[in-house]
Design a protein around this motif. Structure first.
Motif, PDB file in Angstrom:
ATOM      1  N   THR A   1      -1.090  -3.865  -8.549  1.00 36.67           N
ATOM      2  CA  THR A   1      -1.672  -2.637  -7.985  1.00 36.67           C
ATOM      3  C   THR A   1      -3.199  -2.685  -7.953  1.00 36.67           C
ATOM      4  O   THR A   1      -3.815  -2.131  -7.044  1.00 36.67           O
ATOM      5  CB  THR A   1      -1.218  -1.409  -8.785  1.00 36.67           C
ATOM      6  N   ARG A   2      -3.811  -3.352  -8.919  1.00 37.17           N
ATOM      7  CA  ARG A   2      -5.277  -3.414  -8.942  1.00 37.17           C
ATOM      8  C   ARG A   2      -5.806  -4.148  -7.713  1.00 37.17           C
ATOM      9  O   ARG A   2      -6.652  -3.632  -6.974  1.00 37.17           O
ATOM     10  CB  ARG A   2      -5.749  -4.134 -10.217  1.00 37.17           C
TER      11      ARG A   2
ATOM     12  N   TRP B   1       0.848  -1.213   0.000  1.00 36.78           N
ATOM     13  CA  TRP B   1       0.000   0.000   0.000  1.00 36.78           C
ATOM     14  C   TRP B   1       0.876   1.254   0.000  1.00 36.78           C
ATOM     15  O   TRP B   1       0.626   2.190  -0.757  1.00 36.78           O
ATOM     16  CB  TRP B   1      -0.908   0.003   1.235  1.00 36.78           C
ATOM     17  N   VAL B   2       1.909   1.247   0.851  1.00 32.75           N
ATOM     18  CA  VAL B   2       2.781   2.428   0.930  1.00 32.75           C
ATOM     19  C   VAL B   2       3.516   2.630  -0.394  1.00 32.75           C
ATOM     20  O   VAL B   2       3.684   3.768  -0.861  1.00 32.75           O
ATOM     21  CB  VAL B   2       3.777   2.264   2.093  1.00 32.75           C
ATOM     22  N   ALA B   3       3.938   1.538  -1.017  1.00 32.84           N
ATOM     23  CA  ALA B   3       4.634   1.643  -2.311  1.00 32.84           C
ATOM     24  C   ALA B   3       3.728   2.280  -3.367  1.00 32.84           C
ATOM     25  O   ALA B   3       4.161   3.132  -4.152  1.00 32.84           O
ATOM     26  CB  ALA B   3       5.085   0.254  -2.771  1.00 32.84           C
ATOM     27  N   ILE B   4       2.456   1.890  -3.354  1.00 35.26           N
ATOM     28  CA  ILE B   4       1.496   2.481  -4.309  1.00 35.26           C
ATOM     29  C   ILE B   4       1.295   3.955  -4.009  1.00 35.26           C
ATOM     30  O   ILE B   4       1.202   4.788  -4.914  1.00 35.26           O
ATOM     31  CB  ILE B   4       0.162   1.713  -4.253  1.00 35.26           C
TER      32      ILE B   4
ATOM     33  N   ASP C   1       4.615   5.780  -5.318  1.00 34.48           N
ATOM     34  CA  ASP C   1       4.770   5.803  -6.781  1.00 34.48           C
ATOM     35  C   ASP C   1       4.121   4.546  -7.349  1.00 34.48           C
ATOM     36  O   ASP C   1       4.707   3.457  -7.297  1.00 34.48           O
ATOM     37  CB  ASP C   1       6.252   5.856  -7.157  1.00 34.48           C
ATOM     38  N   GLU C   2       2.929   4.709  -7.897  1.00 32.73           N
ATOM     39  CA  GLU C   2       2.178   3.546  -8.372  1.00 32.73           C
ATOM     40  C   GLU C   2       2.875   2.861  -9.552  1.00 32.73           C
ATOM     41  O   GLU C   2       2.880   1.630  -9.661  1.00 32.73           O
ATOM     42  CB  GLU C   2       0.767   3.977  -8.770  1.00 32.73           C
TER      43      GLU C   2
END
Length: 389
Positions: free
Chosen positions: A243-244, A226-229, A232-233
């Protein structure tokens, strides 16, 4: 030698943490009696504390979506409404004639799971069409979703009466737990516990459970995804994160917390109506997360306590103060509350943009320790490549 010192420090830190948590547990355990002893309107204050605990649960749920995944959600209160109406429909006499007997008034834990699951499904329904939206566009869509849910509940009284429309659903029974009816006074060890006391301990227990789950999620692979998205997604996707699915999971998990809080709210109040789930409630929960510190659990709890308890303090202070100074009520505490919250949000954005109690990571991002790091964060990709060469 170094290992011995580290081990001693670890034990000292553990002891310190245990003592702090033990102190907090004792304070929370005796809080109802303290409020009753020091305040004439002790039950009113305890009721405010009960609602503060519900708001903590809501803020922690929204923190998953906004704080961890970075998805701005302005319709979060819709999941609170879904949980509340799910509890009301399955426990009140309103639809008793059409609900299967095995599903009517289920066990408390089963009911909480049903409320969480139904709200989670609504979270996925909201998340699915918004996967490619971010920022303002996502905020507008989620705002619309929240309003759609409220309007549906306002109008689902015809042609088939499901929600009883604007009149809401009443006669919702209190929770039955371990053979006890929490709507009636219970005596333990010579002490009489009224409904408001019993619900305080029940909501407190559920609140601790949600804090525990939030903590575990934060440290899990899902939490890091979640933090990575959020950061920077595109980079997260390039690193192999789906990511979806991860974004849908954020919507579902956040919504399920709101569903549990809504179910507790319905049983505590004994009545639900669409008026309890307005856009302003969504804004208030978002303000709790932003004010406390997005992504940091203690900060979010602090924000929820401040925003939910402040109106009660204003009500007890402002009205008597106005009566003493000018002999009548000049300013409605409710209006003053909105003014204070607005000013507080402006000040927080200017002075502490990361919130009152931000996480270390968030604080480091917004206030780099060295000018070099600050410059690197401001540089574009071309500048960074040039400086690296």
């Amino acid at each position: 030698m170094t290992n011995t010192i580290n081990s001693a420090e670890f034990r000292a830190n553990n002891l310190k943490t245990t003592l702090v948590l033990g102190g907090i547990a004792v304070v929370l355990a005796i809080l109802p009696w303290v409020l009753g002893h020091f305040f004439e309107s002790g039950n009113s204050w305890l009721r405010a504390v009960d609602f503060a605990l519900l708001y903590i649960m809501l803020a922690l749920g929204l923190n998953i979506v906004v704080g961890y995944a970075g998805l701005l959600d302005l319709g979060y209160i819709a999941f609170y409404a879904v949980g509340a109406y799910t509890f009301a429909l399955l426990n009140s006499p309103h639809l008793q004639a059409v609900i299967p007997e095995w599903l009517f008034q289920p066990n408390f834990f089963v009911m909480m799971l049903i409320a969480a699951a139904v709200a989670g499904i609504f979270g996925v329904l909201l998340g699915s069409p918004t996967l490619k939206l971010r920022g303002d566009y996502l905020a507008i869509v989620t705002l619309g979703f929240g309003e759609i849910i409220r309007i549906f509940m306002n109008n689902l009284d015809r042609p088939i009466n499901i929600t009883n429309g604007p009149q809401g659903i009443n006669n919702i029974p209190a929770v039955q737990f371990a053979g006890y009816d929490l709507g009636r006074p219970i005596e333990f060890f010579g002490l009489s516990f009224e409904k408001i006391h019993l619900y305080y301990y029940l909501i407190l227990a559920m609140c601790f459970l949600i804090i525990f789950v939030s903590k575990r999620l934060q440290r899990s692979r899902i939490g890091r995804a979640w933090v990575a998205i959020r950061e920077d997604e595109i980079a997260a996707n390039a690193m192999g994160i789906n990511t979806r699915n991860v974004k849908l999971l954020a919507f579902a998990m956040g919504a399920s917390f709101g569903g549990v809080a809504g179910a507790l709210f319905a049983s505590f109040q004994g009545f639900v109506s669409p008026e309890s789930f307005t856009l302003m409630e969504s804004i208030m929960v978002l303000a709790m997360v932003v004010l406390g510190g997005m992504g940091n659990i203690p900060g979010v709890i602090l924000g929820a306590v401040i925003v939910s308890i402040t109106p009660e303090i204003l009500r007890d202070v402002i009205n008597p103060l106005q009566q003493a100074l000018v002999g009548r009520k000049v300013v409605d505490p409710e209006n003053l509350r909105m003014l204070i919250f607005g000013l507080a949000m402006i000040v927080i954005m200017l002075v502490r943009p990361a919130g009152l109690w931000p996480s270390k990571q968030r604080r480091a991002e917004l206030a780099p320790k060295t000018k070099t790091i600050s410059q690197q964060e401001k540089d574009s990709l071309q500048d960074a490549e040039r400086n690296h060469d």
